[in-house]
Design a protein around this motif. Sequence first.
Motif, PDB file in Angstrom:
ATOM      1  N   TYR A   1       0.853  -1.188   0.000  1.00  0.00           N
ATOM      2  CA  TYR A   1       0.000   0.000   0.000  1.00  0.00           C
ATOM      3  C   TYR A   1       0.888   1.238   0.000  1.00  0.00           C
ATOM      4  O   TYR A   1       2.065   1.194   0.381  1.00  0.00           O
ATOM      5  CB  TYR A   1      -0.948   0.004   1.200  1.00  0.00           C
ATOM      6  CG  TYR A   1      -0.254  -0.211   2.536  1.00  0.00           C
ATOM      7  CD1 TYR A   1       0.259   0.858   3.261  1.00  0.00           C
ATOM      8  CD2 TYR A   1      -0.109  -1.494   3.069  1.00  0.00           C
ATOM      9  CE1 TYR A   1       0.899   0.665   4.478  1.00  0.00           C
ATOM     10  CE2 TYR A   1       0.517  -1.698   4.291  1.00  0.00           C
ATOM     11  CZ  TYR A   1       1.010  -0.620   4.980  1.00  0.00           C
ATOM     12  OH  TYR A   1       1.646  -0.821   6.182  1.00  0.00           O
TER      13      TYR A   1
ATOM     14  N   ILE B   1      -2.579  -2.198  -3.360  1.00  0.00           N
ATOM     15  CA  ILE B   1      -3.989  -2.263  -3.008  1.00  0.00           C
ATOM     16  C   ILE B   1      -4.545  -0.854  -2.860  1.00  0.00           C
ATOM     17  O   ILE B   1      -3.799   0.117  -2.706  1.00  0.00           O
ATOM     18  CB  ILE B   1      -4.214  -3.071  -1.717  1.00  0.00           C
ATOM     19  CG1 ILE B   1      -3.479  -2.420  -0.530  1.00  0.00           C
ATOM     20  CG2 ILE B   1      -3.774  -4.507  -1.908  1.00  0.00           C
ATOM     21  CD1 ILE B   1      -3.783  -3.088   0.798  1.00  0.00           C
ATOM     22  N   GLU B   2      -5.872  -0.749  -2.892  1.00  0.00           N
ATOM     23  CA  GLU B   2      -6.538   0.536  -2.722  1.00  0.00           C
ATOM     24  C   GLU B   2      -6.796   0.799  -1.244  1.00  0.00           C
ATOM     25  O   GLU B   2      -7.074  -0.127  -0.484  1.00  0.00           O
ATOM     26  CB  GLU B   2      -7.867   0.551  -3.472  1.00  0.00           C
ATOM     27  CG  GLU B   2      -7.717   0.511  -4.987  1.00  0.00           C
ATOM     28  CD  GLU B   2      -9.069   0.560  -5.686  1.00  0.00           C
ATOM     29  OE1 GLU B   2     -10.079   0.192  -5.042  1.00  0.00           O
ATOM     30  OE2 GLU B   2      -9.101   0.935  -6.863  1.00  0.00           O
ATOM     31  N   SER B   3      -6.703   2.055  -0.864  1.00  0.00           N
ATOM     32  CA  SER B   3      -7.073   2.447   0.494  1.00  0.00           C
ATOM     33  C   SER B   3      -8.431   3.133   0.449  1.00  0.00           C
ATOM     34  O   SER B   3      -8.981   3.383  -0.620  1.00  0.00           O
ATOM     35  CB  SER B   3      -6.016   3.378   1.089  1.00  0.00           C
ATOM     36  OG  SER B   3      -5.872   4.531   0.272  1.00  0.00           O
TER      37      SER B   3
ATOM     38  N   ALA C   1     -14.630   0.955   0.529  1.00  0.00           N
ATOM     39  CA  ALA C   1     -15.350   0.488  -0.657  1.00  0.00           C
ATOM     40  C   ALA C   1     -16.827   0.362  -0.292  1.00  0.00           C
ATOM     41  O   ALA C   1     -17.199  -0.402   0.584  1.00  0.00           O
ATOM     42  CB  ALA C   1     -14.797  -0.853  -1.112  1.00  0.00           C
TER      43      ALA C   1
ATOM     44  N   GLN D   1     -16.860  -1.496  -6.446  1.00  0.00           N
ATOM     45  CA  GLN D   1     -15.643  -1.090  -5.737  1.00  0.00           C
ATOM     46  C   GLN D   1     -15.061  -2.254  -4.943  1.00  0.00           C
ATOM     47  O   GLN D   1     -13.843  -2.433  -4.910  1.00  0.00           O
ATOM     48  CB  GLN D   1     -15.952   0.080  -4.805  1.00  0.00           C
ATOM     49  CG  GLN D   1     -16.214   1.395  -5.512  1.00  0.00           C
ATOM     50  CD  GLN D   1     -16.657   2.483  -4.551  1.00  0.00           C
ATOM     51  OE1 GLN D   1     -17.215   2.214  -3.489  1.00  0.00           O
ATOM     52  NE2 GLN D   1     -16.424   3.737  -4.927  1.00  0.00           N
ATOM     53  N   LYS D   2     -15.921  -3.039  -4.321  1.00  0.00           N
ATOM     54  CA  LYS D   2     -15.440  -4.169  -3.524  1.00  0.00           C
ATOM     55  C   LYS D   2     -14.798  -5.236  -4.413  1.00  0.00           C
ATOM     56  O   LYS D   2     -13.757  -5.801  -4.052  1.00  0.00           O
ATOM     57  CB  LYS D   2     -16.584  -4.753  -2.714  1.00  0.00           C
ATOM     58  CG  LYS D   2     -17.071  -3.828  -1.597  1.00  0.00           C
ATOM     59  CD  LYS D   2     -18.264  -4.402  -0.867  1.00  0.00           C
ATOM     60  CE  LYS D   2     -18.727  -3.447   0.229  1.00  0.00           C
ATOM     61  NZ  LYS D   2     -19.930  -3.943   0.944  1.00  0.00           N
TER      62      LYS D   2
ATOM     63  N   ARG E   1     -11.468  -3.902  -5.601  1.00  0.00           N
ATOM     64  CA  ARG E   1     -10.477  -3.952  -4.515  1.00  0.00           C
ATOM     65  C   ARG E   1      -9.926  -5.358  -4.346  1.00  0.00           C
ATOM     66  O   ARG E   1      -8.719  -5.537  -4.180  1.00  0.00           O
ATOM     67  CB  ARG E   1     -11.117  -3.476  -3.221  1.00  0.00           C
ATOM     68  CG  ARG E   1     -10.232  -3.674  -2.011  1.00  0.00           C
ATOM     69  CD  ARG E   1     -10.804  -3.048  -0.772  1.00  0.00           C
ATOM     70  NE  ARG E   1     -10.760  -1.601  -0.867  1.00  0.00           N
ATOM     71  CZ  ARG E   1     -11.051  -0.796   0.159  1.00  0.00           C
ATOM     72  NH1 ARG E   1     -11.412  -1.292   1.316  1.00  0.00           N
ATOM     73  NH2 ARG E   1     -10.976   0.507   0.010  1.00  0.00           N
ATOM     74  N   GLN E   2     -10.797  -6.366  -4.389  1.00  0.00           N
ATOM     75  CA  GLN E   2     -10.325  -7.742  -4.255  1.00  0.00           C
ATOM     76  C   GLN E   2      -9.423  -8.135  -5.419  1.00  0.00           C
ATOM     77  O   GLN E   2      -8.411  -8.822  -5.223  1.00  0.00           O
ATOM     78  CB  GLN E   2     -11.517  -8.704  -4.170  1.00  0.00           C
ATOM     79  CG  GLN E   2     -12.291  -8.622  -2.868  1.00  0.00           C
ATOM     80  CD  GLN E   2     -11.417  -8.950  -1.661  1.00  0.00           C
ATOM     81  OE1 GLN E   2     -10.621  -9.877  -1.670  1.00  0.00           O
ATOM     82  NE2 GLN E   2     -11.553  -8.147  -0.605  1.00  0.00           N
TER      83      GLN E   2
ATOM     84  N   ARG F   1      -7.501  -6.126  -7.195  1.00  0.00           N
ATOM     85  CA  ARG F   1      -6.214  -5.457  -7.024  1.00  0.00           C
ATOM     86  C   ARG F   1      -5.385  -6.138  -5.936  1.00  0.00           C
ATOM     87  O   ARG F   1      -4.158  -6.265  -6.058  1.00  0.00           O
ATOM     88  CB  ARG F   1      -6.422  -3.978  -6.687  1.00  0.00           C
ATOM     89  CG  ARG F   1      -6.953  -3.150  -7.852  1.00  0.00           C
ATOM     90  CD  ARG F   1      -7.227  -1.723  -7.420  1.00  0.00           C
ATOM     91  NE  ARG F   1      -5.992  -1.036  -7.099  1.00  0.00           N
ATOM     92  CZ  ARG F   1      -5.332  -0.265  -7.958  1.00  0.00           C
ATOM     93  NH1 ARG F   1      -5.777  -0.113  -9.191  1.00  0.00           N
ATOM     94  NH2 ARG F   1      -4.222   0.346  -7.583  1.00  0.00           N
ATOM     95  N   ARG F   2      -6.046  -6.566  -4.859  1.00  0.00           N
ATOM     96  CA  ARG F   2      -5.313  -7.243  -3.792  1.00  0.00           C
ATOM     97  C   ARG F   2      -4.716  -8.557  -4.297  1.00  0.00           C
ATOM     98  O   ARG F   2      -3.539  -8.848  -4.047  1.00  0.00           O
ATOM     99  CB  ARG F   2      -6.238  -7.510  -2.599  1.00  0.00           C
ATOM    100  CG  ARG F   2      -5.556  -8.218  -1.434  1.00  0.00           C
ATOM    101  CD  ARG F   2      -6.516  -8.529  -0.309  1.00  0.00           C
ATOM    102  NE  ARG F   2      -7.591  -9.411  -0.715  1.00  0.00           N
ATOM    103  CZ  ARG F   2      -7.463 -10.725  -0.836  1.00  0.00           C
ATOM    104  NH1 ARG F   2      -6.294 -11.328  -0.610  1.00  0.00           N
ATOM    105  NH2 ARG F   2      -8.495 -11.457  -1.199  1.00  0.00           N
TER     106      ARG F   2
END
Length: 403
Positions: A13, A66-68, A71, A76-77, A80-81, A83-84
């Motif tokens: 991050y 990852i996004e901060s 979400a 968005q969720k 985010r997953q 990207r993680r």
Amino acid sequence: MKRRPKIVFVWNYLNWGGAQIYFLAVMKIARSDWDITVLLPEGSSAEFLRFLDDLNVTYEFLRHHIESGEATTVVQKVRRQFRRIRSEIEIFRRLYRYDHRRTVIHVECSPWQSWQLYLALSFIGAHVFVTLHNSLKDGRSLRQLLWKTRLKFVSLLPRFHIFTSNRDAKERFKGWFLDRFHRSIRVTYTCVDPVQINTAGQTDGNEIRARFGLDPTDLIVLTVGQFIDRKGRWVLLDAARISVAADPRLRFLWLMPSKIDGRDAERVAEYGLGEKFRPILSADAGKDRIEILEFFRVADIFVLPSFVEGLPIALLEAMALGIPAISTNVYAIPEAVKDGETGMLVPAGNAEALAARILELASDSELRSRLSRTGSQFVLTNFDERDAARTILRSYKKALRNG
């Protein structure tokens, strides 16, 4: 010549904070006997990279992070997953190349989310360490049941180790890991560097005030950290508005890693504090850790009204520098701030109580002096980063010996 063992520190991050200062403390002690590499994302803070340069530590960039932030929508969720997962695949590929017989890896990725990464690292024989700074909220939700299941699963992985950076976190994680694994968790406190504290403590705060155009007669209240909800930003501003109305000498500064913009800046303006509240970028305060600590010397009072914290390094540093501190009675903060003895505690979210304590300190110079002395002595006696770093390094060495 005998090859030196290696440590790889990893996070995925962009924002940096107490977790990275914790890693820096280990690097300072380790660099004489260990080779050190840091893996961190492209676009990481130039300010933090200077800290690594000052230690002559090698660093390499990860392409993905990852996004901060929160979400709120399904899209968005899902993003985010994605990207993680993409980030963790890259981390695994980068770590795969090391000789794991001579390497320990200290990863800053939550094991209840990134359990698949730790499983993959276990398959290749990696010695993996994770430090947990905050506990998770206990409860009966399906999500928390899933997190507990994952943590008990990683408890079974060979060569997987957990530290906590405060005692509160260890106690709250009881029941989340397998019992035998939980008993093996070492508490390695977030701590201060006494040498840096001593150097910064010689600085004349009035000189720093003059450099930033601050009136020497003001009573300055300092907050340090990211300007985010869990740090109690709006509670602080509510308390500032109450306090300034009662004592116009008060002026509030927030030292932060990135500037306030967008809707947050508009909301700050709505408080009508004007120059009574001033955000200052840490990059403007100093180019290295000493200069940032020297900036703390502008303050008469330190305030951190957080809702969620481990044991914040900025709070410990302020106390060590002799700045009387007010914080919230949450998580591990009371391990350092003993109400009325080493500092002051208020309920999280209570702006009126916070304002009352600020005004109490502002009106009582003898109380400020007493808390300055007792707070500094307590932190320097109990939170020396060299002790924590040596405990961590002993654990690294033991892991390599045990194979």
